[in-house]
Design a protein around this motif. Structure first.
Motif, short mmCIF file in Angstrom:
data_model
loop_
_atom_site.label_atom_id
_atom_site.label_comp_id
_atom_site.label_asym_id
_atom_site.label_seq_id
_atom_site.Cartn_x
_atom_site.Cartn_y
_atom_site.Cartn_z
N ALA A 297 18.45 -7.41 58.56
CA ALA A 297 17.53 -6.33 58.38
C ALA A 297 17.74 -5.78 57.04
O ALA A 297 16.95 -5.32 56.51
CB ALA A 297 17.80 -5.22 59.47
N THR A 298 18.92 -5.45 56.41
CA THR A 298 19.25 -5.04 55.23
C THR A 298 18.69 -5.79 54.09
O THR A 298 18.20 -5.40 53.02
CB THR A 298 21.04 -4.87 55.17
OG1 THR A 298 21.33 -5.95 54.90
CG2 THR A 298 21.31 -3.77 55.99
N LEU A 299 18.64 -7.11 54.40
CA LEU A 299 18.09 -7.83 53.07
C LEU A 299 16.74 -7.74 53.13
O LEU A 299 15.98 -7.81 52.08
CB LEU A 299 18.33 -9.44 53.51
CG LEU A 299 19.86 -9.82 53.28
CD1 LEU A 299 20.08 -11.42 53.50
CD2 LEU A 299 20.42 -9.70 52.09
N GLY B 12 12.51 -9.76 44.99
CA GLY B 12 12.34 -9.17 46.37
C GLY B 12 11.85 -9.97 47.42
O GLY B 12 12.49 -10.02 48.50
N PRO B 13 10.61 -10.76 47.20
CA PRO B 13 10.38 -11.63 48.56
C PRO B 13 11.34 -12.71 48.80
O PRO B 13 11.27 -12.96 49.82
CB PRO B 13 9.02 -12.16 47.81
CG PRO B 13 8.26 -11.02 46.96
CD PRO B 13 9.64 -10.64 46.22
N SER B 14 12.09 -13.10 47.69
CA SER B 14 13.25 -14.08 47.86
C SER B 14 14.16 -13.57 48.91
O SER B 14 14.91 -14.36 49.85
CB SER B 14 13.82 -14.70 46.71
OG SER B 14 14.52 -13.88 46.35
N PHE B 15 14.35 -12.22 48.78
CA PHE B 15 15.38 -11.75 49.80
C PHE B 15 14.85 -11.68 50.99
O PHE B 15 15.54 -11.84 52.04
CB PHE B 15 15.85 -10.13 49.30
CG PHE B 15 16.50 -10.21 48.19
CD1 PHE B 15 17.56 -11.13 47.68
CD2 PHE B 15 16.10 -9.24 47.04
CE1 PHE B 15 17.91 -11.23 46.52
CE2 PHE B 15 17.00 -9.17 45.80
CZ PHE B 15 17.92 -10.16 45.60
N VAL B 16 13.79 -11.41 51.22
CA VAL B 16 13.02 -11.30 52.62
C VAL B 16 13.00 -12.77 53.16
O VAL B 16 13.49 -12.97 54.50
CB VAL B 16 11.45 -10.89 52.44
CG1 VAL B 16 10.86 -10.84 54.04
CG2 VAL B 16 11.48 -9.60 52.18
N VAL B 17 12.76 -13.88 52.47
CA VAL B 17 12.87 -15.33 52.81
C VAL B 17 14.12 -15.46 53.44
O VAL B 17 14.52 -16.16 54.25
CB VAL B 17 12.45 -15.96 51.79
CG1 VAL B 17 12.63 -17.65 52.31
CG2 VAL B 17 10.92 -16.20 51.29
#
Length: 437
Positions: free
Chosen positions: A302-304, A379-384
């Motif tokens: 969740a933190t990522l 940013g999106p890479s952290f969500v992935v």
């Protein structure tokens, strides 16, 4: 005569030296690779070759630790890492082709595999031999605290030194610290509670230890599920740590503020210290170690997501602190859980085998996430990455379902835990020869 207290002191000295040497470049490594002319994809693929090197060499170097001795393995690691670190500087200076970065990155992976499993196995066996009866979380937690302090000093110093001179100087200093650690380990380390196997051919020893690793590691369901979980979380953790360096510079607005990049490693270091302090307390709040591991893994994912969706620099820093705390608090619990399930004679190799699975996760996850950063941004890479790490939760749950005694026990693991009995319907094969504890 060695005592438990003196063993712990030596362990802490080794942890300080190892972490100080490594952390001098942790805060700037990705920037160093990008400065050498690599793209995000190439930089994280170079890191993937590093982890591939760890995959390839984990078992052979684990054999070195279980046959020639944990001390011998550590000494080889310091020299290998010192030489390959200096080769990295040469590649940066020459603006070398990517394939050379790939080769040297694999050799750096070789250096780290001499460490992985060896120091931890040395500690656990030596404490067992000296009659230690305390909780292993407390010892591993203290190791994290001093490592965190060394990481804080090294990462901040590395960023400041790079900004005041150039990106290559911290790497040269890292090589010098590793040489110093060779001298320290040569004088202080002695294998206790473990007798190295010598006089056998290397090929025979690889087969023997690999067979034992599979039998007492991979074929034991709770250990196997724990290792499979590392295939998903290990690579994500490596990527996040290194991708945060350029991401913070991006949020800060100055691509040459290397001291800001060092904040990532410094924050993780401070979190590691607090996490090491909190690990024994966290463990006492749960009847089972896997309960703490499951909660920490879910909240960490969740933190990522928050790191990837928040664009305020200071808010991202705050979330990184939470992410680091969760990782640091869970690690000693995972170490104690795994060590409690494996026999002493194969401890270094099985710990290396566990590290191999984590490295294998890095081999595939880092290029994938690096490409995601090139296409969509950091940013999106952290969500992935958060989505990938969640795939490890079912394996933690499966390990928990096995109800292994190590999930609840306290104290140091026995020097040679009882070997699992074969089912009545299966002929029992003789166990491999185990050296005396």
């Amino acid at each position: 005569m060695a005592t438990s207290r003196s063993i712990v002191r030596i362990y802490l000295v080794l942890m300080v030296g190892n972490t100080l040497a490594a952390s001098l470049i942790w805060g700037i490594n990705t920037i160093f690779l990008l400065d050498a002319g690599l793209s995000n994809l190439e930089a994280f693929t170079a890191n993937a070759f590093f982890t591939a090197g760890m995959v390839v060499f984990e078992v052979p170097t684990g054999v070195v630790a279980d046959t020639a001795g944990r001390r011998y393995s550590y000494l080889l690691g310091t020299i290998t890492l010192a030489l390959t670190t200096l080769l990295y500087v040469l590649l940066w200076y020459l603006g070398a082709a990517f394939w050379l970065w790939a080769v040297v990155s694999m050799l750096i992976g070789l250096g780290f595999t001499f460490f992985s499993g060896a120091v931890e196995a040395w500690l656990v066996d030596a404490l067992g031999a000296t009659g230690y009866t305390g909780d292993m979380e407390a010892v591993f937690g203290r190791g994290q605290i001093v490592s965190g302090a060394a990481m804080l000093v090294g990462s901040v110093a590395g960023g400041i030194i790079a900004q005041a001179s150039n990106l290559g100087v911290p790497y040269v200093l890292r090589g010098a610290v590793l040489v110093a650690m060779f001298v320290v380990a040569y004088r202080l380390m002695r294998d206790l509670g473990f007798t190295p196997r010598r006089g056998q051919s290397a090929t025979a020893e690889v087969r023997r230890v690999l067979s034992a690793s599979i039998r007492y590691g991979w074929r034991r369901p709770p250990v196997r599920w724990l290792m499979l979980e590392a295939l998903f979380t290990g690579g994500v953790g490596i990527y996040v740590f290194y991708a945060l360096q350029p991401y913070l510079l991006q949020l800060w607005g100055d691509p040459r503020a290397y001291s800001i990049a060092g904040l990532v490693a410094a924050i993780v270091a401070g979190s590691q210290m607090l996490g090491g302090l909190s690990a024994p307390r966290l463990r006492r709040r749960f009847h089972r170690r896997t309960s703490a591991l499951l909660i920490a893994a879910a909240v960490s994912a969740a933190t990522l997501v928050l790191v990837g969706t928040i664009t305020n620099f200071w808010a991202v820093l705050a979330v990184i602190v939470v992410w680091g705390l969760l990782y640091a608090a869970a690690l000693p619990i995972r170490q104690a859980y795994l060590n409690g399930m494996i026999p002493s004679a194969q401890r270094a190799t099985i710990l290396s085998f566990d590290s191999l699975n984590s490295s294998a996760g890095g081999v595939w996850a880092q290029p994938v996430l690096g490409r995601a950063a090139d296409v969509w941004g950091y940013g999106p890479s952290f969500v992935v990455g958060a989505a990938i790490s969640l795939l490890g939760l079912p394996f933690l749950a499966l390990s928990r379902r096995e109800h292994d005694p190590a999930d609840r026990q306290s104290g140091a693991p026995a020097a040679a835990p009882a070997q699992p009995a074969a089912p009545p319907t299966t002929p029992a094969s003789p166990p491999p020869t185990m050296p005396p504890a």
